[in-house]
Design a protein around this motif. Structure first.
Motif, PDB file in Angstrom:
ATOM      1  N   LYS A 265      27.410  54.107  30.189  1.00  0.00           N
ATOM      2  CA  LYS A 265      27.588  54.927  28.620  1.00  0.00           C
ATOM      3  C   LYS A 265      28.874  56.175  28.876  1.00  0.00           C
ATOM      4  O   LYS A 265      29.775  55.951  27.865  1.00  0.00           O
ATOM      5  N   ASN A 266      28.457  56.439  29.634  1.00  0.00           N
ATOM      6  CA  ASN A 266      29.930  57.551  30.734  1.00  0.00           C
ATOM      7  C   ASN A 266      31.117  56.071  30.481  1.00  0.00           C
ATOM      8  O   ASN A 266      32.139  56.757  29.475  1.00  0.00           O
ATOM      9  N   LEU A 267      30.763  54.791  31.080  1.00  0.00           N
ATOM     10  CA  LEU A 267      32.512  54.269  31.706  1.00  0.00           C
ATOM     11  C   LEU A 267      32.742  53.543  29.981  1.00  0.00           C
ATOM     12  O   LEU A 267      33.549  53.129  29.001  1.00  0.00           O
ATOM     13  N   GLN A 268      31.573  53.485  28.652  1.00  0.00           N
ATOM     14  CA  GLN A 268      32.261  52.706  27.582  1.00  0.00           C
ATOM     15  C   GLN A 268      32.557  53.938  26.235  1.00  0.00           C
ATOM     16  O   GLN A 268      33.478  53.551  26.078  1.00  0.00           O
ATOM     17  N   SER A 269      32.252  55.375  26.606  1.00  0.00           N
ATOM     18  CA  SER A 269      32.693  56.409  26.126  1.00  0.00           C
ATOM     19  C   SER A 269      33.649  56.466  26.192  1.00  0.00           C
ATOM     20  O   SER A 269      34.769  56.419  25.938  1.00  0.00           O
ATOM     21  N   ARG A 270      34.092  56.066  27.803  1.00  0.00           N
ATOM     22  CA  ARG A 270      35.541  56.310  28.364  1.00  0.00           C
ATOM     23  C   ARG A 270      36.508  55.705  27.671  1.00  0.00           C
ATOM     24  O   ARG A 270      37.620  55.520  26.983  1.00  0.00           O
ATOM     25  N   ASP A 271      36.113  54.211  27.252  1.00  0.00           N
ATOM     26  CA  ASP A 271      37.096  52.988  27.269  1.00  0.00           C
ATOM     27  C   ASP A 271      37.105  53.162  25.383  1.00  0.00           C
ATOM     28  O   ASP A 271      38.398  52.893  25.121  1.00  0.00           O
ATOM     29  N   PHE A 272      36.119  53.861  25.033  1.00  0.00           N
ATOM     30  CA  PHE A 272      36.545  54.071  23.567  1.00  0.00           C
ATOM     31  C   PHE A 272      37.841  55.187  23.430  1.00  0.00           C
ATOM     32  O   PHE A 272      38.627  54.913  22.589  1.00  0.00           O
ATOM     33  N   ILE A 273      36.833  56.160  24.287  1.00  0.00           N
ATOM     34  CA  ILE A 273      38.260  57.321  23.718  1.00  0.00           C
ATOM     35  C   ILE A 273      39.603  56.774  24.149  1.00  0.00           C
ATOM     36  O   ILE A 273      41.177  56.953  23.264  1.00  0.00           O
ATOM     37  N   ASP A 274      39.429  56.111  25.719  1.00  0.00           N
ATOM     38  CA  ASP A 274      40.957  55.836  25.920  1.00  0.00           C
ATOM     39  C   ASP A 274      41.890  55.001  24.704  1.00  0.00           C
ATOM     40  O   ASP A 274      42.888  54.248  25.060  1.00  0.00           O
ATOM     41  N   SER A 275      41.120  53.718  24.493  1.00  0.00           N
ATOM     42  CA  SER A 275      42.003  52.706  23.822  1.00  0.00           C
ATOM     43  C   SER A 275      41.746  53.348  22.183  1.00  0.00           C
ATOM     44  O   SER A 275      42.653  52.063  21.546  1.00  0.00           O
ATOM     45  N   SER A 276      41.447  54.072  21.715  1.00  0.00           N
ATOM     46  CA  SER A 276      41.618  54.810  20.658  1.00  0.00           C
ATOM     47  C   SER A 276      42.265  55.594  20.162  1.00  0.00           C
ATOM     48  O   SER A 276      42.994  55.706  18.616  1.00  0.00           O
ATOM     49  N   ARG A 277      42.356  56.821  20.969  1.00  0.00           N
ATOM     50  CA  ARG A 277      43.335  58.345  20.891  1.00  0.00           C
ATOM     51  C   ARG A 277      44.997  57.646  20.477  1.00  0.00           C
ATOM     52  O   ARG A 277      45.077  56.458  20.444  1.00  0.00           O
ATOM     53  N   GLU A 278      45.490  58.912  19.407  1.00  0.00           N
ATOM     54  CA  GLU A 278      46.673  58.543  19.681  1.00  0.00           C
ATOM     55  C   GLU A 278      47.683  57.945  20.081  1.00  0.00           C
ATOM     56  O   GLU A 278      48.500  57.639  19.899  1.00  0.00           O
TER      57      GLU A 278
END
Ligand code: DC
Length: 226
Positions: free
Chosen positions: A176-189
Protein backbone atom coordinates in the motif's frame (compact mmCIF):
# COMPACT_ATOMS: atom_id res chain seq x y z
CA UNK A 1 39.17 6.49 -19.43
CA UNK A 2 36.38 9.04 -19.95
CA UNK A 3 34.25 9.58 -16.82
CA UNK A 4 30.51 9.86 -17.15
CA UNK A 5 27.50 10.48 -14.92
CA UNK A 6 24.90 7.73 -14.71
CA UNK A 7 21.30 8.57 -13.77
CA UNK A 8 19.11 5.74 -12.48
CA UNK A 9 15.44 6.64 -12.02
CA UNK A 10 12.33 4.57 -11.44
CA UNK A 11 9.61 3.51 -9.04
CA UNK A 12 10.10 2.80 -5.34
CA UNK A 13 11.84 -0.44 -4.39
CA UNK A 14 12.94 -1.49 -7.88
CA UNK A 15 16.50 -2.18 -6.78
CA UNK A 16 17.85 1.11 -8.13
CA UNK A 17 20.23 1.42 -5.19
CA UNK A 18 21.53 -2.12 -5.61
CA UNK A 19 22.36 -1.59 -9.26
CA UNK A 20 23.75 1.90 -8.66
CA UNK A 21 26.08 0.58 -5.95
CA UNK A 22 27.30 -2.30 -8.13
CA UNK A 23 28.02 0.03 -11.05
CA UNK A 24 29.79 2.56 -8.82
CA UNK A 25 31.98 -0.17 -7.31
CA UNK A 26 32.88 -1.66 -10.67
CA UNK A 27 33.71 1.73 -12.20
CA UNK A 28 35.33 3.32 -9.14
CA UNK A 29 32.60 6.00 -9.18
CA UNK A 30 30.76 7.70 -6.33
CA UNK A 31 27.29 6.33 -5.51
CA UNK A 32 24.70 8.84 -4.31
CA UNK A 33 21.27 7.80 -3.03
CA UNK A 34 19.23 10.96 -3.64
CA UNK A 35 16.17 9.40 -1.95
CA UNK A 36 18.19 9.27 1.28
CA UNK A 37 18.47 13.07 1.07
CA UNK A 38 14.66 13.48 0.84
CA UNK A 39 14.32 10.99 3.70
CA UNK A 40 16.89 12.95 5.76
CA UNK A 41 14.94 16.19 5.35
CA UNK A 42 11.73 14.32 6.28
CA UNK A 43 13.37 12.86 9.40
CA UNK A 44 14.54 16.32 10.48
CA UNK A 45 11.05 17.81 10.02
CA UNK A 46 9.40 15.00 12.00
CA UNK A 47 12.04 15.25 14.76
CA UNK A 48 11.42 18.98 15.10
CA UNK A 49 7.62 18.69 14.87
CA UNK A 50 7.51 20.82 11.74
CA UNK A 51 4.30 20.11 9.77
CA UNK A 52 5.44 18.56 6.50
CA UNK A 53 2.58 20.15 4.55
CA UNK A 54 3.46 23.69 5.68
CA UNK A 55 5.87 24.79 2.96
CA UNK A 56 6.62 28.20 4.47
CA UNK A 57 7.75 26.66 7.78
CA UNK A 58 9.72 23.97 5.96
CA UNK A 59 11.50 26.51 3.74
CA UNK A 60 12.71 28.43 6.81
CA UNK A 61 14.47 25.43 8.36
CA UNK A 62 16.02 23.99 5.18
CA UNK A 63 19.29 25.96 5.49
CA UNK A 64 19.73 24.43 8.96
CA UNK A 65 19.77 20.90 7.49
CA UNK A 66 23.31 20.02 6.52
CA UNK A 67 23.33 16.73 4.61
CA UNK A 68 26.40 14.59 4.01
CA UNK A 69 27.35 10.97 3.40
CA UNK A 70 30.00 8.81 5.09
CA UNK A 71 31.16 5.28 4.42
CA UNK A 72 30.07 2.90 7.16
CA UNK A 73 33.13 0.67 7.77
CA UNK A 74 31.08 -2.32 8.92
CA UNK A 75 28.61 -2.43 6.01
CA UNK A 76 30.78 -0.73 3.40
CA UNK A 77 27.71 1.31 2.46
CA UNK A 78 27.40 5.04 2.55
CA UNK A 79 25.29 6.34 5.42
CA UNK A 80 23.50 9.66 5.50
CA UNK A 81 24.43 12.32 8.07
CA UNK A 82 22.32 15.28 9.16
CA UNK A 83 24.32 17.99 10.91
CA UNK A 84 27.05 15.42 11.55
CA UNK A 85 24.70 12.83 13.07
CA UNK A 86 24.45 9.41 11.40
CA UNK A 87 20.70 8.85 10.92
CA UNK A 88 20.81 5.98 8.41
CA UNK A 89 18.64 3.59 10.52
CA UNK A 90 16.10 6.32 11.29
CA UNK A 91 15.50 7.27 7.65
CA UNK A 92 14.56 3.68 6.73
CA UNK A 93 11.61 3.44 9.13
CA UNK A 94 7.96 3.29 7.99
CA UNK A 95 7.39 6.60 9.85
CA UNK A 96 9.73 8.36 7.43
CA UNK A 97 8.54 6.30 4.42
CA UNK A 98 4.97 7.39 5.05
CA UNK A 99 5.79 11.13 5.06
CA UNK A 100 8.62 11.38 2.53
CA UNK A 101 6.56 11.66 -0.66
CA UNK A 102 4.71 14.65 0.83
CA UNK A 103 8.01 16.33 1.59
CA UNK A 104 9.41 15.49 -1.86
CA UNK A 105 6.46 17.36 -3.41
CA UNK A 106 7.59 20.69 -1.95
CA UNK A 107 9.40 22.86 -4.49
CA UNK A 108 11.58 24.55 -1.87
CA UNK A 109 12.85 21.14 -0.71
CA UNK A 110 13.48 20.03 -4.30
CA UNK A 111 15.38 23.24 -5.16
CA UNK A 112 17.56 22.87 -2.06
CA UNK A 113 18.43 19.21 -2.67
CA UNK A 114 18.77 19.43 -6.46
CA UNK A 115 21.37 22.17 -6.03
CA UNK A 116 23.41 19.95 -3.66
CA UNK A 117 23.05 17.01 -6.05
CA UNK A 118 24.18 19.01 -9.06
CA UNK A 119 27.32 20.08 -7.13
CA UNK A 120 28.09 16.43 -6.39
CA UNK A 121 28.11 15.61 -10.11
CA UNK A 122 30.26 18.44 -11.43
CA UNK A 123 33.45 16.38 -11.59
CA UNK A 124 31.61 13.41 -13.24
CA UNK A 125 32.13 9.82 -12.11
CA UNK A 126 28.83 9.69 -10.20
CA UNK A 127 26.05 7.11 -10.19
CA UNK A 128 22.96 8.71 -8.66
CA UNK A 129 19.57 7.09 -8.23
CA UNK A 130 16.21 8.75 -7.65
CA UNK A 131 13.17 9.98 -9.58
CA UNK A 132 14.35 13.11 -11.41
CA UNK A 133 18.05 12.48 -11.87
CA UNK A 134 17.96 12.07 -15.65
CA UNK A 135 15.40 14.83 -16.15
CA UNK A 136 16.39 17.57 -13.67
CA UNK A 137 19.58 16.84 -11.70
CA UNK A 138 21.81 15.54 -14.52
CA UNK A 139 19.93 16.31 -17.74
CA UNK A 140 23.26 15.79 -19.54
CA UNK A 141 23.99 12.39 -17.98
CA UNK A 142 25.66 10.18 -20.58
CA UNK A 143 23.60 7.18 -19.47
CA UNK A 144 20.03 7.27 -18.13
CA UNK A 145 18.44 4.05 -16.90
CA UNK A 146 14.75 3.78 -15.98
CA UNK A 147 14.11 0.82 -13.69
CA UNK A 148 10.81 -0.87 -13.17
CA UNK A 149 9.21 -4.13 -11.95
CA UNK A 150 5.67 -5.18 -11.01
CA UNK A 151 4.33 -3.64 -7.75
CA UNK A 152 3.86 -7.12 -6.22
CA UNK A 153 7.46 -8.14 -6.87
CA UNK A 154 8.76 -4.84 -5.55
CA UNK A 155 6.60 -5.04 -2.40
CA UNK A 156 7.75 -8.61 -1.73
CA UNK A 157 11.44 -7.63 -2.04
CA UNK A 158 10.98 -4.56 0.18
CA UNK A 159 8.99 -6.54 2.76
CA UNK A 160 11.78 -9.12 3.01
CA UNK A 161 14.41 -6.35 3.37
CA UNK A 162 12.44 -4.63 6.15
CA UNK A 163 11.75 -7.95 7.84
CA UNK A 164 15.47 -8.81 7.83
CA UNK A 165 16.33 -5.49 9.42
CA UNK A 166 13.76 -6.10 12.17
CA UNK A 167 11.08 -3.61 11.04
CA UNK A 168 7.64 -4.81 12.13
CA UNK A 169 5.35 -4.51 9.10
CA UNK A 170 3.22 -6.62 6.77
CA UNK A 171 3.40 -7.31 3.03
CA UNK A 172 0.03 -5.56 2.55
CA UNK A 173 1.21 -2.45 4.39
CA UNK A 174 4.39 -2.32 2.30
CA UNK A 175 2.43 -2.78 -0.96
CA UNK A 176 0.00 0.00 0.00
CA UNK A 177 2.83 2.40 0.93
CA UNK A 178 4.67 1.62 -2.30
CA UNK A 179 1.60 2.16 -4.51
CA UNK A 180 0.77 5.40 -2.78
CA UNK A 181 4.38 6.63 -3.18
CA UNK A 182 4.40 5.62 -6.88
CA UNK A 183 1.23 7.64 -7.40
CA UNK A 184 2.49 10.75 -5.59
CA UNK A 185 5.96 10.55 -7.17
CA UNK A 186 4.64 10.32 -10.72
CA UNK A 187 1.71 12.73 -10.43
CA UNK A 188 3.24 15.62 -8.46
CA UNK A 189 3.60 18.96 -10.21
CA UNK A 190 7.30 19.59 -9.56
CA UNK A 191 9.67 17.13 -11.32
CA UNK A 192 7.44 14.05 -11.40
CA UNK A 193 8.95 10.68 -12.20
CA UNK A 194 8.68 10.65 -16.01
CA UNK A 195 9.86 8.12 -18.54
CA UNK A 196 11.28 9.97 -21.54
CA UNK A 197 12.88 8.60 -24.68
CA UNK A 198 16.31 9.50 -23.30
CA UNK A 199 16.10 6.55 -20.90
CA UNK A 200 17.04 2.94 -21.45
CA UNK A 201 14.35 0.87 -19.70
CA UNK A 202 15.34 -1.95 -17.38
CA UNK A 203 12.39 -4.12 -16.24
CA UNK A 204 13.92 -6.47 -13.71
CA UNK A 205 10.75 -8.41 -12.81
CA UNK A 206 12.33 -11.57 -14.23
CA UNK A 207 16.03 -10.77 -13.92
CA UNK A 208 18.58 -11.77 -11.28
CA UNK A 209 20.89 -9.10 -9.85
CA UNK A 210 23.78 -10.55 -11.88
CA UNK A 211 21.77 -10.46 -15.10
CA UNK A 212 20.69 -6.86 -14.63
CA UNK A 213 24.23 -5.82 -13.72
CA UNK A 214 25.64 -7.47 -16.87
CA UNK A 215 23.02 -5.73 -18.99
CA UNK A 216 23.68 -2.32 -17.43
CA UNK A 217 27.47 -2.74 -17.81
CA UNK A 218 26.98 -3.21 -21.56
CA UNK A 219 25.11 0.09 -21.70
CA UNK A 220 27.85 1.74 -19.63
CA UNK A 221 30.54 0.51 -22.02
CA UNK A 222 28.60 1.91 -24.97
CA UNK A 223 28.11 5.25 -23.18
CA UNK A 224 31.81 5.50 -22.29
CA UNK A 225 32.75 4.44 -25.79
CA UNK A 226 34.89 1.56 -24.48
O1 DC B 1 14.21 6.15 -3.36
P1 DC B 1 13.49 6.30 -2.04
O2 DC B 1 12.29 5.42 -1.89
O3 DC B 1 14.40 6.24 -0.87
O4 DC B 1 12.93 7.81 -2.09
C1 DC B 1 12.21 8.35 -1.03
C2 DC B 1 11.17 9.35 -1.55
O5 DC B 1 11.83 10.51 -2.06
C3 DC B 1 10.27 8.81 -2.65
O6 DC B 1 8.92 8.87 -2.25
C4 DC B 1 10.47 9.73 -3.80
C5 DC B 1 11.32 10.86 -3.32
N1 DC B 1 12.43 11.15 -4.23
C6 DC B 1 12.26 12.17 -5.15
O7 DC B 1 11.19 12.76 -5.21
N2 DC B 1 13.29 12.50 -5.96
C7 DC B 1 14.45 11.85 -5.91
N3 DC B 1 15.45 12.21 -6.72
C8 DC B 1 14.63 10.79 -5.00
C9 DC B 1 13.58 10.44 -4.18
Amino acid sequence: MKKINIAIDGYSSCGKGTLAKQLAKQLGYKFIDSGAMYRAVTWYLLEHNIPVEDESEVAVVLPKIDIDFEINPSSGRSDVLVNGLNIEPQIRTMRVAEAVSQVAKLSSVRRYLVELQKQMGIAKGVVMDGRDIGTVVFPDAELKIFMTATPEIRAQRRFEELNCSGVDTSYTEVLKNLQSRDFIDSSREDSPLTLTTAYTVLDNSGLSQDEQFALAMKWVETAIGA
